[in-house]
Design a protein around this motif. Sequence first.
Motif, PDB file in Angstrom:
ATOM      1  N   PRO A 314       0.798  -1.233   0.000  1.00 30.65           N
ATOM      2  CA  PRO A 314       0.000   0.000   0.000  1.00 30.65           C
ATOM      3  C   PRO A 314       0.828   1.279   0.000  1.00 30.65           C
ATOM      4  CG  PRO A 314      -0.985  -1.603   1.476  1.00 30.65           C
ATOM      5  CD  PRO A 314       0.317  -2.205   1.005  1.00 30.65           C
ATOM      6  N   ALA A 315       2.002   1.245   0.621  1.00 32.34           N
ATOM      7  CA  ALA A 315       2.836   2.442   0.680  1.00 32.34           C
ATOM      8  C   ALA A 315       3.216   2.943  -0.704  1.00 32.34           C
ATOM      9  CB  ALA A 315       4.111   2.150   1.489  1.00 32.34           C
ATOM     10  N   TYR A 316       3.284   2.049  -1.677  1.00 31.42           N
ATOM     11  CA  TYR A 316       3.772   2.423  -3.004  1.00 31.42           C
ATOM     12  C   TYR A 316       2.894   3.490  -3.653  1.00 31.42           C
ATOM     13  CZ  TYR A 316       5.978   1.743  -7.558  1.00 31.42           C
ATOM     14  OH  TYR A 316       6.677   1.931  -8.729  1.00 31.42           O
ATOM     15  N   GLU A 317       1.605   3.505  -3.330  1.00 30.82           N
ATOM     16  CA  GLU A 317       0.733   4.530  -3.906  1.00 30.82           C
ATOM     17  C   GLU A 317       1.206   5.921  -3.552  1.00 30.82           C
ATOM     18  OE1 GLU A 317      -1.502   4.848  -6.579  1.00 30.82           O
ATOM     19  OE2 GLU A 317      -2.752   3.348  -5.589  1.00 30.82           O
ATOM     20  N   PHE A 318       1.752   6.065  -2.339  1.00 31.84           N
ATOM     21  CA  PHE A 318       2.206   7.377  -1.900  1.00 31.84           C
ATOM     22  C   PHE A 318       3.567   7.738  -2.485  1.00 31.84           C
ATOM     23  CE2 PHE A 318      -0.729   5.826   1.311  1.00 31.84           C
ATOM     24  CZ  PHE A 318      -1.611   6.891   1.395  1.00 31.84           C
ATOM     25  N   PHE A 319       4.259   6.763  -3.051  1.00 29.59           N
ATOM     26  CA  PHE A 319       5.519   7.046  -3.716  1.00 29.59           C
ATOM     27  C   PHE A 319       5.314   7.501  -5.156  1.00 29.59           C
ATOM     28  CE2 PHE A 319       7.461   3.429  -0.973  1.00 29.59           C
ATOM     29  CZ  PHE A 319       7.448   4.255   0.138  1.00 29.59           C
ATOM     30  N   PRO A 377       0.539   7.539   5.046  1.00 33.49           N
ATOM     31  CA  PRO A 377       1.952   7.365   5.389  1.00 33.49           C
ATOM     32  C   PRO A 377       2.249   7.241   6.874  1.00 33.49           C
ATOM     33  CG  PRO A 377       1.740   8.925   3.615  1.00 33.49           C
ATOM     34  CD  PRO A 377       0.338   8.587   4.035  1.00 33.49           C
ATOM     35  N   SER A 378       1.637   8.083   7.697  1.00 32.12           N
ATOM     36  CA  SER A 378       1.970   8.071   9.121  1.00 32.12           C
ATOM     37  C   SER A 378       1.433   6.849   9.856  1.00 32.12           C
ATOM     38  CB  SER A 378       1.442   9.348   9.794  1.00 32.12           C
ATOM     39  OG  SER A 378       0.034   9.430   9.690  1.00 32.12           O
ATOM     40  N   ASP A 384       8.935   4.516   6.379  1.00 31.96           N
ATOM     41  CA  ASP A 384      10.149   5.326   6.304  1.00 31.96           C
ATOM     42  C   ASP A 384      11.286   4.553   5.653  1.00 31.96           C
ATOM     43  OD1 ASP A 384      10.092   3.618   8.486  1.00 31.96           O
ATOM     44  OD2 ASP A 384      11.333   4.909   9.750  1.00 31.96           O
ATOM     45  N   LYS A 385      11.408   3.264   5.997  1.00 36.47           N
ATOM     46  CA  LYS A 385      12.464   2.451   5.403  1.00 36.47           C
ATOM     47  C   LYS A 385      12.162   2.140   3.944  1.00 36.47           C
ATOM     48  CE  LYS A 385      13.926   0.443   9.792  1.00 36.47           C
ATOM     49  NZ  LYS A 385      14.146  -0.791  10.576  1.00 36.47           N
ATOM     50  N   LEU A 386      10.897   1.876   3.646  1.00 32.92           N
ATOM     51  CA  LEU A 386      10.527   1.643   2.258  1.00 32.92           C
ATOM     52  C   LEU A 386      10.776   2.898   1.426  1.00 32.92           C
ATOM     53  CD1 LEU A 386       7.176  -0.332   2.614  1.00 32.92           C
ATOM     54  CD2 LEU A 386       9.448  -1.225   2.137  1.00 32.92           C
ATOM     55  N   ALA A 387      10.516   4.060   2.003  1.00 37.37           N
ATOM     56  CA  ALA A 387      10.750   5.309   1.291  1.00 37.37           C
ATOM     57  C   ALA A 387      12.233   5.494   0.993  1.00 37.37           C
ATOM     58  CB  ALA A 387      10.214   6.492   2.104  1.00 37.37           C
ATOM     59  N   ASN A 388      13.091   5.059   1.916  1.00 40.12           N
ATOM     60  CA  ASN A 388      14.535   5.130   1.673  1.00 40.12           C
ATOM     61  C   ASN A 388      14.929   4.273   0.468  1.00 40.12           C
ATOM     62  OD1 ASN A 388      15.041   6.825   3.847  1.00 40.12           O
ATOM     63  ND2 ASN A 388      15.426   5.133   5.259  1.00 40.12           N
ATOM     64  N   VAL A 389      14.422   3.044   0.441  1.00 39.26           N
ATOM     65  CA  VAL A 389      14.749   2.133  -0.662  1.00 39.26           C
ATOM     66  C   VAL A 389      14.199   2.675  -1.974  1.00 39.26           C
ATOM     67  CG1 VAL A 389      14.506  -0.211  -1.559  1.00 39.26           C
ATOM     68  CG2 VAL A 389      14.770   0.158   0.906  1.00 39.26           C
ATOM     69  N   ASP A 390      12.982   3.210  -1.933  1.00 37.37           N
ATOM     70  CA  ASP A 390      12.389   3.736  -3.151  1.00 37.37           C
ATOM     71  C   ASP A 390      13.132   4.973  -3.647  1.00 37.37           C
ATOM     72  OD1 ASP A 390       9.860   3.111  -4.800  1.00 37.37           O
ATOM     73  OD2 ASP A 390       9.804   5.295  -4.614  1.00 37.37           O
ATOM     74  N   ALA A 391      13.639   5.783  -2.720  1.00 36.41           N
ATOM     75  CA  ALA A 391      14.429   6.944  -3.113  1.00 36.41           C
ATOM     76  C   ALA A 391      15.713   6.509  -3.810  1.00 36.41           C
ATOM     77  CB  ALA A 391      14.748   7.799  -1.888  1.00 36.41           C
TER      78      ALA A 391
END
Length: 436
Positions: A314-319, A377-378, A384-391
Amino acid sequence: MEAPSHNHANYQARLDYIQRLLGDNYRLSDKVSTPLHRTIPKLSGTKITPVQYEAHFPFEYNNFVYRLSIPVDIPTTPRNADVKLQQPGCVPQETHVQNEVAILTLASAALQHIEPSIVPRVFGLGPASPGRLGWILQELMPGVPLDDVFSPAGSLKQKKEILGQMARILKGLQDYQLPPSIQGWGGLTFDDGGAIISASMPTVGAGPWSSLQESYRGRIKVALGKAEENPYLQGWLPNAVRERVEDFIERGLPKQFADLSSSQDRAIIHADFTEFPLHHHKEEIQSSDNLLYEPETGRLTALLDYDFSGILRPAYEFFRSFAPDGGRFTGWISDRDPEGNELIALRMAKLSGEFPSPLPTSVVTPNGPGKHNVKRPSTIQGIDKLANVDALLGTLTPWRLINKDFLRMNPDEGHRMELRRMGEEQLIAVLERIGF
C-alpha cells in the motif's frame, strides 16, 4: 512551422489499424478497396478522435487513446475474443494489455460500492505480439479533469470534498481481498482458464517477485542494468559509487525489511492518480487528469489510465501518486540549500503525520488513519524504510539522462555532464542518508 514529433509519424497508420480492428472484430461493415488498393472497413458515420494528443509533443507516448463514436450497437464481446492470452514471464509489450485489463477487473470489484461506477468497463482486448499492436476497447467515462479544483483559484471546500472522495477510492483499493490465484508482487495476466495470476511488471520488464524485498531487489537490478547501458551513468562505476550500491543491496536491503510486521501486505496500486501539469506555488506540477469529476455536483466520475498499475505494498501509492497535494515523497536529495531543507521537512511531516504550525496538526483518532480509516503514510508501519529504498531506486536512473527524447532536445554535452554530476550527488546523498 514546428515539425510533428515521432509520435505523429504513424498517425494515419494507427487510425487505419483501429478501423481494421472494428471491422475484423465487430463486423461493422463490409470491406472496400481504397484508392491506394488497400482493403479496410468502410465505417460510415464512425468517428475516431484522438484524446489528449499533441502532434508536436516531444516525448514518446506510452499509449494512444482514441474516442470512438459508433452509430450502431456492437457486441460486447469481439468476434476474435478467444485469442489465447500470454503466460507470465512474457516481455513487457506482451503483458501490457493483460495487466491493465486484469487491474481494471480487480478495481471494478474493489470499488463496486461507489455508484455510479468510476471504473471503465472493458468490451474487448487484443494482446500485443511481434508486429501487432495491443489494444483495449473500454467505456468512455463522463466528467472533466480536476484542473480547476486544484488550481490556485479552487476553493478549500472543493479540495476537501474531492480529497475525501479520493480517500474513499484509496480505501477500497487498499482493503480489497486479492484472489488466491495472485501469489506475487508485480504485474498481472490471465491463465488459460481466465483466472488472474501474477506476471511480470510491464513498467519494469521483470517479475513477478515472491516477496516485497525481492521486488525491490529485482527492480534495483533492472535499474542498474539501464545505468550500465547509459554512456553517461556508466553503471555508476566511476568514483566507486557502484560498490556502495552493491553493498547496500547485500547488507542494507535486508535490514530495511527485517522489522516489518506486515511485509506480506499487498494491494491494488494505481500509481498514477495524477498526470498533466498545472501551476502551483509558481511551479509546474502534476494535475489530477486521471480523475474526472462533474463540476455541477462535485462528484468524482472516473478513475482512468491503469497503465502503471500493479500489485504492490500500500505504501507504493504514496511514492507515485498525489502530486497536486504534495503527496509524493520528494526529498532526501540534498540538504545543502533552503529548498532541499524544505523538501526534507515536508517528507518527515508526511512520514510522521506531524505538521508544524501554522499548518493544522495531525488529528489522532481511535483508528489512526482518520475519518475514512485509510492507510496513510503516518500509519503504514515501516514506510520510512521503504521510502529510503524507493528513493535509492529512483536516483539510480535520472530521467533527464535516461530519456532519449530529453537527450535529443538537450544535445549540449556540457549540460549533460552537469546533469551527470548532479545525479551522482543525489545518489550519494541518498546512500549517506541510509548509512552507505
